[in-house]
Design a protein around this motif. Structure first.
Motif, PDB file in Angstrom:
ATOM      1  N   ASP A 213      -8.195 -12.185  -4.638  1.00 34.19           N
ATOM      2  CA  ASP A 213      -8.801 -11.162  -5.485  1.00 34.19           C
ATOM      3  C   ASP A 213     -10.257 -11.543  -5.764  1.00 34.19           C
ATOM      4  OD1 ASP A 213      -9.548  -9.317  -7.383  1.00 34.19           O
ATOM      5  OD2 ASP A 213      -7.783  -9.583  -8.655  1.00 34.19           O
ATOM      6  N   ILE A 214     -11.192 -10.751  -5.224  1.00 29.08           N
ATOM      7  CA  ILE A 214     -12.617 -11.025  -5.430  1.00 29.08           C
ATOM      8  C   ILE A 214     -13.271  -9.924  -6.263  1.00 29.08           C
ATOM      9  CG2 ILE A 214     -12.833 -12.380  -3.307  1.00 29.08           C
ATOM     10  CD1 ILE A 214     -14.143  -9.920  -2.000  1.00 29.08           C
ATOM     11  N   THR A 215     -12.436  -9.183  -7.010  1.00 29.20           N
ATOM     12  CA  THR A 215     -12.956  -8.074  -7.814  1.00 29.20           C
ATOM     13  C   THR A 215     -14.010  -8.551  -8.798  1.00 29.20           C
ATOM     14  OG1 THR A 215     -10.786  -6.998  -7.655  1.00 29.20           O
ATOM     15  CG2 THR A 215     -12.313  -6.163  -9.313  1.00 29.20           C
ATOM     16  N   ASN A 216     -13.715  -9.630  -9.529  1.00 32.98           N
ATOM     17  CA  ASN A 216     -14.671 -10.130 -10.522  1.00 32.98           C
ATOM     18  C   ASN A 216     -15.956 -10.603  -9.864  1.00 32.98           C
ATOM     19  OD1 ASN A 216     -12.878  -9.588 -12.601  1.00 32.98           O
ATOM     20  ND2 ASN A 216     -12.029 -11.661 -12.627  1.00 32.98           N
TER      21      ASN A 216
ATOM     22  N   SER B 214     -11.013 -12.468   8.907  1.00 32.77           N
ATOM     23  CA  SER B 214     -11.056 -12.172   7.479  1.00 32.77           C
ATOM     24  C   SER B 214     -11.891 -10.923   7.264  1.00 32.77           C
ATOM     25  CB  SER B 214     -11.658 -13.342   6.694  1.00 32.77           C
ATOM     26  OG  SER B 214     -10.890 -14.508   6.846  1.00 32.77           O
ATOM     27  N   ARG B 215     -11.521 -10.177   6.226  1.00 32.67           N
ATOM     28  CA  ARG B 215     -12.270  -8.953   5.941  1.00 32.67           C
ATOM     29  C   ARG B 215     -12.068  -8.561   4.478  1.00 32.67           C
ATOM     30  NH1 ARG B 215     -10.880  -6.330  10.009  1.00 32.67           N
ATOM     31  NH2 ARG B 215     -12.803  -6.632  11.178  1.00 32.67           N
ATOM     32  N   GLU B 216     -13.102  -7.994   3.914  1.00 29.16           N
ATOM     33  CA  GLU B 216     -13.011  -7.457   2.556  1.00 29.16           C
ATOM     34  C   GLU B 216     -12.282  -6.124   2.597  1.00 29.16           C
ATOM     35  OE1 GLU B 216     -16.304  -5.478  -0.219  1.00 29.16           O
ATOM     36  OE2 GLU B 216     -16.681  -7.631   0.131  1.00 29.16           O
ATOM     37  N   MET B 217     -11.284  -5.961   1.721  1.00 31.66           N
ATOM     38  CA  MET B 217     -10.507  -4.726   1.697  1.00 31.66           C
ATOM     39  C   MET B 217     -10.287  -4.298   0.244  1.00 31.66           C
ATOM     40  SD  MET B 217      -7.711  -5.380   4.753  1.00 31.66           S
ATOM     41  CE  MET B 217      -7.339  -3.619   4.894  1.00 31.66           C
ATOM     42  N   HIS B 218     -10.381  -2.989   0.009  1.00 29.49           N
ATOM     43  CA  HIS B 218     -10.203  -2.454  -1.343  1.00 29.49           C
ATOM     44  C   HIS B 218      -8.836  -1.812  -1.474  1.00 29.49           C
ATOM     45  CE1 HIS B 218     -11.516  -1.078  -5.263  1.00 29.49           C
ATOM     46  NE2 HIS B 218     -11.023   0.118  -4.981  1.00 29.49           N
ATOM     47  N   HIS B 219      -8.141  -2.154  -2.555  1.00 29.93           N
ATOM     48  CA  HIS B 219      -6.823  -1.593  -2.831  1.00 29.93           C
ATOM     49  C   HIS B 219      -7.010  -0.457  -3.834  1.00 29.93           C
ATOM     50  CE1 HIS B 219      -2.643  -1.156  -3.932  1.00 29.93           C
ATOM     51  NE2 HIS B 219      -2.286  -2.108  -3.068  1.00 29.93           N
ATOM     52  N   GLU B 220      -6.840   0.775  -3.360  1.00 25.92           N
ATOM     53  CA  GLU B 220      -7.125   1.944  -4.187  1.00 25.92           C
ATOM     54  C   GLU B 220      -6.238   2.012  -5.431  1.00 25.92           C
ATOM     55  OE1 GLU B 220      -9.546   3.950  -3.888  1.00 25.92           O
ATOM     56  OE2 GLU B 220     -10.298   3.363  -1.905  1.00 25.92           O
ATOM     57  N   LYS B 221      -4.937   1.782  -5.268  1.00 23.85           N
ATOM     58  CA  LYS B 221      -4.018   1.928  -6.402  1.00 23.85           C
ATOM     59  C   LYS B 221      -4.288   0.886  -7.486  1.00 23.85           C
ATOM     60  CE  LYS B 221      -0.212   4.077  -3.858  1.00 23.85           C
ATOM     61  NZ  LYS B 221       1.225   3.970  -3.463  1.00 23.85           N
ATOM     62  N   LEU B 222      -4.586  -0.330  -7.074  1.00 27.22           N
ATOM     63  CA  LEU B 222      -4.871  -1.396  -8.038  1.00 27.22           C
ATOM     64  C   LEU B 222      -6.320  -1.389  -8.492  1.00 27.22           C
ATOM     65  CD1 LEU B 222      -2.966  -4.389  -6.365  1.00 27.22           C
ATOM     66  CD2 LEU B 222      -2.184  -2.973  -8.277  1.00 27.22           C
TER      67      LEU B 222
ATOM     68  N   HIS C  57       0.796  -1.234   0.000  1.00 28.17           N
ATOM     69  CA  HIS C  57       0.000   0.000   0.000  1.00 28.17           C
ATOM     70  C   HIS C  57       0.831   1.287   0.000  1.00 28.17           C
ATOM     71  CE1 HIS C  57      -3.758  -2.228   0.697  1.00 28.17           C
ATOM     72  NE2 HIS C  57      -3.034  -3.005   1.480  1.00 28.17           N
ATOM     73  N   GLY C  58       2.138   1.175   0.203  1.00 26.53           N
ATOM     74  CA  GLY C  58       2.985   2.359   0.178  1.00 26.53           C
ATOM     75  C   GLY C  58       2.741   3.299   1.331  1.00 26.53           C
ATOM     76  N   ILE C  59       2.375   2.765   2.501  1.00 30.55           N
ATOM     77  CA  ILE C  59       2.138   3.588   3.679  1.00 30.55           C
ATOM     78  C   ILE C  59       3.042   3.117   4.814  1.00 30.55           C
ATOM     79  CG2 ILE C  59      -0.234   4.177   3.064  1.00 30.55           C
ATOM     80  CD1 ILE C  59      -1.220   1.919   4.799  1.00 30.55           C
ATOM     81  N   ASP C  60       3.155   3.936   5.848  1.00 31.38           N
ATOM     82  CA  ASP C  60       4.099   3.601   6.917  1.00 31.38           C
ATOM     83  C   ASP C  60       3.419   3.111   8.197  1.00 31.38           C
ATOM     84  OD1 ASP C  60       2.987   5.959   7.749  1.00 31.38           O
ATOM     85  OD2 ASP C  60       4.835   7.130   7.659  1.00 31.38           O
ATOM     86  N   THR C  61       2.127   2.884   8.144  1.00 27.37           N
ATOM     87  CA  THR C  61       1.401   2.313   9.290  1.00 27.37           C
ATOM     88  C   THR C  61       0.438   1.250   8.779  1.00 27.37           C
ATOM     89  OG1 THR C  61      -0.314   4.034   9.138  1.00 27.37           O
ATOM     90  CG2 THR C  61       1.519   4.414  10.682  1.00 27.37           C
ATOM     91  N   PRO C  62       0.058   0.283   9.605  1.00 27.46           N
ATOM     92  CA  PRO C  62      -0.863  -0.775   9.158  1.00 27.46           C
ATOM     93  C   PRO C  62      -2.180  -0.208   8.641  1.00 27.46           C
ATOM     94  CG  PRO C  62       0.159  -1.385  11.228  1.00 27.46           C
ATOM     95  CD  PRO C  62       0.533   0.054  10.988  1.00 27.46           C
ATOM     96  N   CYS C  63      -2.790  -0.918   7.716  1.00 27.39           N
ATOM     97  CA  CYS C  63      -4.066  -0.505   7.136  1.00 27.39           C
ATOM     98  C   CYS C  63      -5.153  -0.492   8.211  1.00 27.39           C
ATOM     99  CB  CYS C  63      -4.482  -1.454   6.023  1.00 27.39           C
ATOM    100  SG  CYS C  63      -3.298  -1.591   4.691  1.00 27.39           S
TER     101      CYS C  63
ATOM    102  N   LYS D 268      -8.714  -2.858  -7.005  1.00 31.25           N
ATOM    103  CA  LYS D 268      -9.153  -4.232  -6.850  1.00 31.25           C
ATOM    104  C   LYS D 268      -9.636  -4.458  -5.423  1.00 31.25           C
ATOM    105  CE  LYS D 268      -6.209  -6.500 -10.309  1.00 31.25           C
ATOM    106  NZ  LYS D 268      -7.310  -7.167 -11.041  1.00 31.25           N
ATOM    107  N   THR D 269     -10.531  -5.422  -5.272  1.00 34.26           N
ATOM    108  CA  THR D 269     -11.040  -5.772  -3.955  1.00 34.26           C
ATOM    109  C   THR D 269     -10.528  -7.166  -3.588  1.00 34.26           C
ATOM    110  OG1 THR D 269     -13.037  -4.466  -4.338  1.00 34.26           O
ATOM    111  CG2 THR D 269     -13.101  -6.057  -2.539  1.00 34.26           C
ATOM    112  N   PHE D 270     -10.034  -7.296  -2.361  1.00 35.11           N
ATOM    113  CA  PHE D 270      -9.475  -8.560  -1.897  1.00 35.11           C
ATOM    114  C   PHE D 270     -10.210  -9.027  -0.642  1.00 35.11           C
ATOM    115  CE2 PHE D 270      -6.093  -6.538  -4.266  1.00 35.11           C
ATOM    116  CZ  PHE D 270      -5.500  -7.583  -4.969  1.00 35.11           C
ATOM    117  N   TRP D 271     -10.308 -10.354  -0.487  1.00 33.89           N
ATOM    118  CA  TRP D 271     -10.759 -10.946   0.763  1.00 33.89           C
ATOM    119  C   TRP D 271      -9.489 -11.318   1.523  1.00 33.89           C
ATOM    120  CZ3 TRP D 271     -15.011 -10.863   3.454  1.00 33.89           C
ATOM    121  CH2 TRP D 271     -15.184 -11.754   4.513  1.00 33.89           C
ATOM    122  N   VAL D 272      -9.190 -10.541   2.564  1.00 38.83           N
ATOM    123  CA  VAL D 272      -7.920 -10.658   3.276  1.00 38.83           C
ATOM    124  C   VAL D 272      -8.131 -11.424   4.579  1.00 38.83           C
ATOM    125  CG1 VAL D 272      -5.996  -9.402   4.303  1.00 38.83           C
ATOM    126  CG2 VAL D 272      -7.142  -8.494   2.268  1.00 38.83           C
TER     127      VAL D 272
END
Length: 299
Positions: free
Chosen positions: A200-203, A165-173, A143-149, A175-179
């Motif tokens: 990757d659960i984007t589709n 587990s949690r659904e999380m969206h990656h802004e730069k990509l 994510h290019g950040i210096d602290t945890p999401c 895409k949505t992931f199930w993390v």
């Protein structure tokens, strides 16, 4: 393993291994729907042959303003992801081969979220070799950040040593992931690593959104819409059908479309129509049907 005919008309309880899991999922899902209108939960389905699969069950309201219009449910097979957690318990050599065989992003992290090992999918996403990833924090690389999401499930795993587990969206990509985060303990039972999996659960999300949009369009269509199963039993009617025919949704569902027959078409007409539909082709024609009050209408 079930056919569509075996499933339609039956309670969803039939695909759960027992009442306890069915009740757990139902309680959690409807709490999600009540609070947010949508949500996901991991559960277990039982196939027709008795075997079990792990699934990610997602649901959302067809209409956030009117819950009575119903829900859409989407089940994603996550058995492979669950196997990853099991693979972590095996020998280093076997685990390494298994680790790189999964298409999901998998990393093994220290409790401070610095990466100890990353699979090939993670390397491919980041465009880095494994040795360039190790010792860096996941949030820095991904994510290019210096602290945890915010709301990272790995933080919860670190806190109380449970899997999250949690659904999380990656802004730069975009895409949505199930993390997911799962604890890995040492021989003394202390937290040694955290297994991190991102699917990757984007589709799947896009497909669910398309289903919701299609359902909304059908609900709002000015034309009558009737959906039946292969046995010609009505499964759904839209509001225009109710308005035009005079039959309520409760009266129509479970019936055969012949409730609308006016006597203006012969048996050959309907045979040709149903034969066309069963071949998966589009049937077009002019129908004269009868409303609930006995009057005729054309479509």
């Amino acid at each position: 393993g079930y056919t569509e005919k075996e499933l339609i008309g039956n309670l969803s309880k039939m695909i759960y291994p027992g009442d306890e899991e069915f009740d757990r999922v139902g309680k959690y899902k409807y709490q999600q729907i009540k609070e947010k209108g949508s949500g996901s939960i991991e559960t277990v389905f039982q196939r027709k042959d008795g075997s079990l699969i792990d699934v990610l069950l997602s649901s959302s309201l067809l209409d956030l303003q009117d819950p009575s219009k119903g829900l859409t449910f989407t089940a994603l097979d996550i058995t492979a992801r669950k196997r990853i957690e099991t693979a972590l318990q095996k020998s280093e050599d076997q685990w390494g081969r298994t680790f790189n065989s999964f298409s999901d992003i998998v990393t093994l992290q220290n409790p401070d979220l610095s990466i100890v090992k990353a699979n090939q999918a993670a390397c491919d996403l980041l465009g880095l070799d494994s040795n360039e990833i190790i010792h860096h924090h996941c949030y820095e690389l991904f994510h290019g950040i210096d602290t945890p999401c915010q709301d990272c499930p790995l933080l919860e795993t670190r806190k109380d040593l449970q899997s999250y587990s949690r659904e999380m969206h990656h802004e730069k990509l975009n895409k949505t992931f199930w993390v997911s985060g799962a604890p890995v303990f040492d021989e003394q039972g202390k937290l040694e690593f955290i297994a991190h999996v991102a699917k990757d659960i984007t589709n799947m999300k896009e497909a669910q959104a398309n289903i919701t949009r299609l359902a909304a369009a059908i609900e709002q269509a000015s034309d009558t819409v009737v959906i039946t199963d292969l046995e010609a039993t009505i499964q759904y009617v839209n509001p225009s059908f109710i308005k035009v025919t005079g039959y309520s949704r409760e009266e129509a569902i479970g019936q055969n479309p012949r409730i609308l027959h006016s006597g203006k078409h012969d048996q050959a007409f309907f045979k040709e129509m149903w034969d066309t539909l069963r071949r998966g082709e589009v049937w077009r024609g002019h129908l004269i049907n009868r409303k609930k009050d006995g009057s005729l209408f054309e479509e």
